[in-house]
Design a protein around this motif. Structure first.
Motif, PDB file in Angstrom:
ATOM      1  N   LEU A 137      -0.882  -6.192  -4.129  1.00  0.00           N
ATOM      2  CA  LEU A 137      -1.771  -5.493  -3.220  1.00  0.00           C
ATOM      3  C   LEU A 137      -2.828  -6.437  -2.672  1.00  0.00           C
ATOM      4  O   LEU A 137      -3.237  -7.382  -3.363  1.00  0.00           O
ATOM      5  CB  LEU A 137      -2.436  -4.318  -3.937  1.00  0.00           C
ATOM      6  CG  LEU A 137      -1.502  -3.184  -4.332  1.00  0.00           C
ATOM      7  CD1 LEU A 137      -2.174  -2.284  -5.332  1.00  0.00           C
ATOM      8  CD2 LEU A 137      -1.089  -2.411  -3.108  1.00  0.00           C
ATOM      9  N   ARG A 167       2.208   1.681  -3.504  1.00  0.00           N
ATOM     10  CA  ARG A 167       1.156   2.196  -4.391  1.00  0.00           C
ATOM     11  C   ARG A 167       0.939   3.689  -4.171  1.00  0.00           C
ATOM     12  O   ARG A 167       0.843   4.467  -5.119  1.00  0.00           O
ATOM     13  CB  ARG A 167      -0.146   1.444  -4.163  1.00  0.00           C
ATOM     14  CG  ARG A 167      -1.267   1.928  -5.088  1.00  0.00           C
ATOM     15  CD  ARG A 167      -2.613   1.539  -4.629  1.00  0.00           C
ATOM     16  NE  ARG A 167      -2.850   2.107  -3.304  1.00  0.00           N
ATOM     17  CZ  ARG A 167      -3.778   1.680  -2.471  1.00  0.00           C
ATOM     18  NH1 ARG A 167      -4.547   0.681  -2.795  1.00  0.00           N
ATOM     19  NH2 ARG A 167      -3.935   2.250  -1.302  1.00  0.00           N
ATOM     20  N   ASP A 168       0.889   4.091  -2.911  1.00  0.00           N
ATOM     21  CA  ASP A 168       0.690   5.505  -2.604  1.00  0.00           C
ATOM     22  C   ASP A 168       1.853   6.353  -3.107  1.00  0.00           C
ATOM     23  O   ASP A 168       1.655   7.467  -3.601  1.00  0.00           O
ATOM     24  CB  ASP A 168       0.497   5.703  -1.108  1.00  0.00           C
ATOM     25  CG  ASP A 168      -0.808   5.095  -0.601  1.00  0.00           C
ATOM     26  OD1 ASP A 168      -1.688   4.802  -1.442  1.00  0.00           O
ATOM     27  OD2 ASP A 168      -0.934   4.903   0.620  1.00  0.00           O
ATOM     28  N   THR A 199       0.828  -1.204   0.000  1.00  0.00           N
ATOM     29  CA  THR A 199       0.000   0.000   0.000  1.00  0.00           C
ATOM     30  C   THR A 199       0.861   1.252   0.000  1.00  0.00           C
ATOM     31  O   THR A 199       0.564   2.225  -0.701  1.00  0.00           O
ATOM     32  CB  THR A 199      -0.949   0.002   1.209  1.00  0.00           C
ATOM     33  OG1 THR A 199      -1.704  -1.206   1.191  1.00  0.00           O
ATOM     34  CG2 THR A 199      -1.899   1.180   1.162  1.00  0.00           C
TER      35      THR A 199
END
Length: 170
Positions: free
Chosen positions: A165, A36-37, A33
């Motif tokens: 993810l 991804r951010d 996560t």
């Protein structure tokens, strides 16, 4: 439709199985996560910076002009904080971008954004109804930046590391 999804899934699976033979797949939800951010933040920052520094842009609307909009622009440079000993020509520093929006009859809005720097594609992004479904980010030519790609199915590559993810219940 099913056949297309199957082929896409098989291609993604083959790609990741071939590449992950050399690299470790990171399945930790927190790390995935965060990666991804980081990728989304880098892409959004680059997109916003390019669009804000564009002095002029053109808008083309064909046909009835309500279903498809294309906005194109060219910005001066993305190299503001780089001390370079070799002078770069204006053409090498300039970046071209294109933002296409399609409003489909079923109510879906599809957006595609493409950024080229010195003739090389740096950012490609696809959104459906405002949600990122596909993203590819290459490092900038004259500045240190992240690179990677994202697929809506939960696969993510950031700076050469592979992430999976967690599945979101629907």
């Amino acid at each position: 439709m099913f056949f297309t999804r199957y082929c896409l899934g098989a291609a993604v699976g083959l790609f990741f199985s071939a590449v992950t033979a050399r690299a470790q797949l990171i399945t930790d939800p927190t790390q995935a996560t965060a990666a991804r951010d980081t990728l989304f933040q880098q892409a959004d920052m680059l997109r916003e910076r390019v669009q804000q520094t564009t002095p002029k842009f053109t808008v083309s609307r064909k046909g009835l002009a309500q279903q498809r909009h294309v906005v194109k622009g060219r910005t001066g440079e993305l190299t503001s904080n780089v001390a370079s000993t070799t002078p770069l020509s204006v053409a090498a520093k300039s970046s071209k971008w294109r933002h296409r929006t399609i409003h489909w009859y079923n109510g879906t809005t599809e957006e595609r954004f493409k950024l080229k720097q010195a003739g090389r594609t740096v950012l490609r992004e696809k959104r459906i109804n405002g949600v990122v479904t596909w993203l590819q980010l290459q490092p900038l030519l004259y500045k240190k930046s992240h690179s990677g790609s994202y697929l809506r199915e939960g696969y993510l590559v950031l700076d050469g590391k592979f992430y999976l993810l967690p599945k979101v219940p629907q």
